[in-house]
Structure formats: structure tokens, C-alpha cells
Design a protein around this motif. Structure first.
Motif, PDB file in Angstrom:
ATOM      1  N   LYS A   1       0.833  -1.214   0.000  1.00 15.21           N
ATOM      2  CA  LYS A   1       0.000   0.000   0.000  1.00 15.21           C
ATOM      3  C   LYS A   1       0.862   1.256   0.000  1.00 15.21           C
ATOM      4  O   LYS A   1       0.494   2.277   0.569  1.00 15.21           O
ATOM      5  CB  LYS A   1      -0.938   0.032   1.210  1.00 15.21           C
ATOM      6  CG  LYS A   1      -1.921  -1.075   1.247  1.00 15.21           C
ATOM      7  CD  LYS A   1      -2.937  -0.900   0.167  1.00 15.21           C
ATOM      8  CE  LYS A   1      -3.883  -2.048   0.098  1.00 15.21           C
ATOM      9  NZ  LYS A   1      -3.740  -2.850  -1.087  1.00 15.21           N
TER      10      LYS A   1
ATOM     11  N   GLN B   1       0.669   0.908   7.219  1.00 14.85           N
ATOM     12  CA  GLN B   1      -0.021   1.637   6.163  1.00 14.85           C
ATOM     13  C   GLN B   1       0.408   3.094   6.206  1.00 14.85           C
ATOM     14  O   GLN B   1       0.518   3.694   7.265  1.00 14.85           O
ATOM     15  CB  GLN B   1      -1.535   1.567   6.349  1.00 14.85           C
ATOM     16  CG  GLN B   1      -2.091   0.196   6.105  1.00 14.85           C
ATOM     17  CD  GLN B   1      -3.594   0.207   6.145  1.00 14.85           C
ATOM     18  OE1 GLN B   1      -4.211   1.217   6.410  1.00 14.85           O
ATOM     19  NE2 GLN B   1      -4.179  -0.921   5.864  1.00 14.85           N
TER      20      GLN B   1
ATOM     21  N   ILE C   1      -4.147   6.595   3.263  1.00 14.55           N
ATOM     22  CA  ILE C   1      -5.484   6.515   3.857  1.00 14.55           C
ATOM     23  C   ILE C   1      -6.217   7.841   3.691  1.00 14.55           C
ATOM     24  O   ILE C   1      -7.389   7.874   3.346  1.00 14.55           O
ATOM     25  CB  ILE C   1      -5.391   6.123   5.345  1.00 14.55           C
ATOM     26  CG1 ILE C   1      -4.837   4.705   5.458  1.00 14.55           C
ATOM     27  CG2 ILE C   1      -6.737   6.233   6.040  1.00 14.55           C
ATOM     28  CD1 ILE C   1      -4.461   4.285   6.858  1.00 14.55           C
TER      29      ILE C   1
ATOM     30  N   PHE D   1     -10.871   0.215  -1.119  1.00  9.18           N
ATOM     31  CA  PHE D   1     -10.029   0.354   0.056  1.00  9.18           C
ATOM     32  C   PHE D   1     -10.476  -0.605   1.158  1.00  9.18           C
ATOM     33  O   PHE D   1      -9.652  -1.262   1.782  1.00  9.18           O
ATOM     34  CB  PHE D   1     -10.050   1.800   0.569  1.00  9.18           C
ATOM     35  CG  PHE D   1      -9.182   1.998   1.767  1.00  9.18           C
ATOM     36  CD1 PHE D   1      -7.801   1.989   1.646  1.00  9.18           C
ATOM     37  CD2 PHE D   1      -9.735   2.179   3.015  1.00  9.18           C
ATOM     38  CE1 PHE D   1      -6.990   2.165   2.751  1.00  9.18           C
ATOM     39  CE2 PHE D   1      -8.932   2.351   4.121  1.00  9.18           C
ATOM     40  CZ  PHE D   1      -7.560   2.347   3.979  1.00  9.18           C
ATOM     41  N   LEU D   2     -11.779  -0.721   1.371  1.00 12.36           N
ATOM     42  CA  LEU D   2     -12.293  -1.634   2.392  1.00 12.36           C
ATOM     43  C   LEU D   2     -11.964  -3.081   2.040  1.00 12.36           C
ATOM     44  O   LEU D   2     -11.604  -3.874   2.899  1.00 12.36           O
ATOM     45  CB  LEU D   2     -13.810  -1.458   2.548  1.00 12.36           C
ATOM     46  CG  LEU D   2     -14.265  -0.147   3.170  1.00 12.36           C
ATOM     47  CD1 LEU D   2     -15.788  -0.022   3.101  1.00 12.36           C
ATOM     48  CD2 LEU D   2     -13.786  -0.039   4.605  1.00 12.36           C
TER      49      LEU D   2
ATOM     50  N   SER E   1      -9.441  -4.059   0.207  1.00 17.31           N
ATOM     51  CA  SER E   1      -8.004  -4.200   0.404  1.00 17.31           C
ATOM     52  C   SER E   1      -7.688  -4.425   1.878  1.00 17.31           C
ATOM     53  O   SER E   1      -6.866  -5.274   2.232  1.00 17.31           O
ATOM     54  CB  SER E   1      -7.297  -2.952  -0.116  1.00 17.31           C
ATOM     55  OG  SER E   1      -5.928  -3.044   0.099  1.00 17.31           O
ATOM     56  N   ASP E   2      -8.364  -3.684   2.734  1.00 16.92           N
ATOM     57  CA  ASP E   2      -8.207  -3.846   4.176  1.00 16.92           C
ATOM     58  C   ASP E   2      -8.614  -5.247   4.607  1.00 16.92           C
ATOM     59  O   ASP E   2      -7.952  -5.876   5.430  1.00 16.92           O
ATOM     60  CB  ASP E   2      -9.091  -2.805   4.878  1.00 16.92           C
ATOM     61  CG  ASP E   2      -8.406  -2.137   6.046  1.00 16.92           C
ATOM     62  OD1 ASP E   2      -7.160  -2.106   6.073  1.00 16.92           O
ATOM     63  OD2 ASP E   2      -9.138  -1.649   6.926  1.00 16.92           O
TER      64      ASP E   2
ATOM     65  N   GLN F   1      -6.000  -7.758   3.708  1.00 18.62           N
ATOM     66  CA  GLN F   1      -4.859  -7.675   4.616  1.00 18.62           C
ATOM     67  C   GLN F   1      -5.126  -8.389   5.939  1.00 18.62           C
ATOM     68  O   GLN F   1      -4.198  -8.777   6.633  1.00 18.62           O
ATOM     69  CB  GLN F   1      -4.492  -6.220   4.890  1.00 18.62           C
ATOM     70  CG  GLN F   1      -3.887  -5.537   3.702  1.00 18.62           C
ATOM     71  CD  GLN F   1      -3.609  -4.068   3.971  1.00 18.62           C
ATOM     72  OE1 GLN F   1      -3.590  -3.628   5.104  1.00 18.62           O
ATOM     73  NE2 GLN F   1      -3.386  -3.323   2.918  1.00 18.62           N
ATOM     74  N   SER F   2      -6.392  -8.572   6.295  1.00 19.23           N
ATOM     75  CA  SER F   2      -6.724  -9.241   7.546  1.00 19.23           C
ATOM     76  C   SER F   2      -6.551 -10.754   7.457  1.00 19.23           C
ATOM     77  O   SER F   2      -6.554 -11.438   8.474  1.00 19.23           O
ATOM     78  CB  SER F   2      -8.167  -8.909   7.953  1.00 19.23           C
ATOM     79  OG  SER F   2      -9.091  -9.627   7.152  1.00 19.23           O
TER      80      SER F   2
END
Length: 180
Positions: free
Chosen positions: A37, A90, A95, A109-110, A112-113, A116-117
């Protein structure tokens, strides 16, 4: 890439190698960007992957495996860098620059988040499948795992992503549409 160029790459012909990297530099860059990112870190990854690829280009077995081979080098590099830093960092500017009114960018973006989890092995298959448009067989070859394992990882990752998105306020219909 044709077979003749591939043979030259394996022999470390610089011109052929640069041609090959030109074909796949965007794939390497966007794979690294997915993990970091951060554009600067993604560019560093491209440089490092190019170096590692040149050093090991004699090991590529088949011309059709070049993309998967480069993606695997990229993912290994990214995961090693992340492991070195102990956690995903990040860039706050990234952001802050996410558009608040554009639903596609916010959703991206959500998502992508959410990716990442996931556990690294699940992140990897999701990135390869949905961002690099690789087939399950290509992913299996790239990661040196059975195709059935790839299918299992994708299935588990999608379930985790749906659950993550549901917690984030997406209803079941919306999160289901994102992962088809």
C-alpha cells in the motif's frame, strides 16, 4: 513471450531479460502494491524482484510459467519484508487520500483492508486469483502446492472476507457480490 526469447532469458541475455521484465513489470508492481500500500515500497520491490529474477532466470522451466514465477518471487519478497517489519504498516497519506465520496474507491479500500486481515497464504491466493487473474492450476504451480489446496484456500479466504465485510457494515448481498 516466444520460445526463442525465453531461451535467451534463460541464458541471461540482458536484452531478452529486459524485454521479459517489460512485459511483466506492471504485474510485479501491482502485486507489491497490494501488499505494501505504498508506491515507493512497491517500486523498491520491482527493483529487488528484477535483481532476483535476473540472478535466477536460468531456473525457469517453461515459458508459460514466467508470470507465475515472477509473481511468486514478488510475493515471497513482500511477505519477507512484512515479516521483518513485524506488522503491516499503512502510509497515513494513502489513507487520507482515499476519496470519501466515490463508492468504488472506498469499497476498493475496504476490500483491500479485508484482504490484509487474512493469513498470508490466503492473501496470496486471493491476490493471484482475483488481482492477477491467474487460474487455479497456475497458482498451484506458482506456489508449489496441489490445485486442491488452492481451491481450499480460496474457499476459506472468501468465507473470511465475507465475514469481515459483514462486520464492516456490508450486508450479505453486497459482500457476496464483491467475492464472486
Amino acid at each position: 513471450m516466444d520460445q526463442e526469447t525465453f531461451k535467451k532469458v534463460k541464458k541471461r541475455d540482458e536484452e531478452a531479460f529486459l524485454y521479459m521484465m517489460g512485459l511483466y513489470k506492471n504485474t510485479v508492481y501491482y502485486t507489491a502494491l497490494t501488499y505494501f500500500k505504498d508506491e515507493e515500497k512497491a517500486l523498491e520491490a520491482v527493483q529487488e524482484v528484477t535483481f532476483r529474477a535476473y540472478k535466477n532466470c536460468h531456473k525457469i522451466k517453461k515459458v508459460y510459467a514466467v508470470k507465475a514465477w515472477l509473481v511468486r518471487i514478488t510475493i515471497n519478497y513482500c511477505l519477507n519484508e512484512i515479516k521483518k517489519n513485524k506488522r503491516f504498516k499503512q502510509d497515513e497519506d494513502y489513507i487520507e487520500n482515499v476519496p470519501k465520496t466515490d463508492d468504488d474507491h472506498t469499497t476498493s479500500f475496504l476490500l483491500s483492508d479485508a484482504i490484509q486481515s487474512l493469513k498470508p497464504k490466503y492473501q496470496t491466493v486471493i491476490v493471484l486469483k482475483y488481482q492477477q487473474d491467474m487460474k487455479n492450476q497456475e497458482i498451484a504451480e506458482s506456489l508449489s502446492i496441489p490445485e486442491g489446496t488452492v481451491k481450499t484456500y480460496i474457499n476459506r479466504a472468501l468465507k473470511e472476507l465475507k465475514a469481515y465485510m459483514k462486520k464492516g457494515g456490508f450486508d450479505e448481498h453486497e459482500s457476496g457480490q464483491l467475492f464472486q
